[in-house]
Design a protein around this motif. Structure first.
Motif, PDB file in Angstrom:
ATOM      1  N   GLY A  99      24.284  53.245  38.318  1.00 32.42           N
ATOM      2  CA  GLY A  99      23.117  52.574  38.882  1.00 32.42           C
ATOM      3  C   GLY A  99      22.949  51.148  38.399  1.00 32.42           C
ATOM      4  O   GLY A  99      22.582  50.258  39.166  1.00 32.42           O
ATOM      5  N   VAL A 100      23.231  50.921  37.132  1.00 32.78           N
ATOM      6  CA  VAL A 100      23.104  49.570  36.575  1.00 32.78           C
ATOM      7  C   VAL A 100      24.062  48.616  37.284  1.00 32.78           C
ATOM      8  O   VAL A 100      23.675  47.522  37.721  1.00 32.78           O
ATOM      9  CB  VAL A 100      23.369  49.576  35.053  1.00 32.78           C
ATOM     10  N   GLY A 135      25.272  44.532  41.511  1.00 37.22           N
ATOM     11  CA  GLY A 135      26.004  44.160  42.716  1.00 37.22           C
ATOM     12  C   GLY A 135      25.069  43.844  43.867  1.00 37.22           C
ATOM     13  O   GLY A 135      25.271  42.883  44.614  1.00 37.22           O
ATOM     14  N   GLY A 136      24.026  44.646  44.007  1.00 31.01           N
ATOM     15  CA  GLY A 136      23.053  44.403  45.064  1.00 31.01           C
ATOM     16  C   GLY A 136      22.300  43.100  44.861  1.00 31.01           C
ATOM     17  O   GLY A 136      22.058  42.355  45.812  1.00 31.01           O
ATOM     18  N   LEU A 137      21.918  42.825  43.628  1.00 34.99           N
ATOM     19  CA  LEU A 137      21.214  41.573  43.342  1.00 34.99           C
ATOM     20  C   LEU A 137      22.098  40.361  43.609  1.00 34.99           C
ATOM     21  O   LEU A 137      21.631  39.343  44.123  1.00 34.99           O
ATOM     22  CB  LEU A 137      20.716  41.566  41.891  1.00 34.99           C
ATOM     23  N   TRP A 141      31.796  49.788  39.945  1.00 32.37           N
ATOM     24  CA  TRP A 141      30.984  50.885  39.410  1.00 32.37           C
ATOM     25  C   TRP A 141      31.805  52.123  39.077  1.00 32.37           C
ATOM     26  O   TRP A 141      31.310  53.042  38.409  1.00 32.37           O
ATOM     27  CB  TRP A 141      29.882  51.249  40.398  1.00 32.37           C
ATOM     28  N   ILE A 142      33.064  52.183  39.503  1.00 34.44           N
ATOM     29  CA  ILE A 142      33.879  53.390  39.302  1.00 34.44           C
ATOM     30  C   ILE A 142      34.135  53.669  37.821  1.00 34.44           C
ATOM     31  O   ILE A 142      33.983  54.800  37.364  1.00 34.44           O
ATOM     32  CB  ILE A 142      35.201  53.303  40.091  1.00 34.44           C
ATOM     33  N   ALA A 199      33.094  56.917  32.935  1.00 38.79           N
ATOM     34  CA  ALA A 199      32.656  56.948  31.531  1.00 38.79           C
ATOM     35  C   ALA A 199      31.392  57.800  31.385  1.00 38.79           C
ATOM     36  O   ALA A 199      31.276  58.606  30.454  1.00 38.79           O
ATOM     37  CB  ALA A 199      32.401  55.533  31.024  1.00 38.79           C
ATOM     38  N   GLY A 200      30.449  57.651  32.290  1.00 38.91           N
ATOM     39  CA  GLY A 200      29.226  58.444  32.251  1.00 38.91           C
ATOM     40  C   GLY A 200      29.494  59.921  32.441  1.00 38.91           C
ATOM     41  O   GLY A 200      28.873  60.768  31.786  1.00 38.91           O
TER      42      GLY A 200
END
Length: 70
Positions: A5-6, A11-13, A39-40, A45-46
């Motif tokens: 999400g971060v 990326g969206g911003l 984000w992959i 990692a998450g």
């Protein structure tokens, strides 16, 4: 989800037109940045951290259950 999400938010911003300054350079070092899939790596990692933590939590719960019975 948190890690993904971060980076998705960043990326969206950036797509919206905001300049993220030095945060943009952090995104740029990640693999697949050039195709918008930076984000992959944070997602993997998450997932690994989540799997490790869930295994640790099970061990703690099992130890508590054994302690209560014994």
């Amino acid at each position: 989800v948190l890690f993904t999400g971060v980076f998705a938010l960043m990326g969206g911003l950036t797509t919206f037109g905001l300049d993220l300054g030095s945060l943009e350079s952090v995104r740029a070092i990640l693999p697949f940045y050039s195709v918008g899939l930076e984000w992959i790596v944070p997602a993997i990692a998450g997932a690994v951290i989540g799997i490790l933590l869930s295994g640790f939590d099970r061990k703690v719960e099992t130890a508590k259950a054994v302690e209560i019975k014994g």
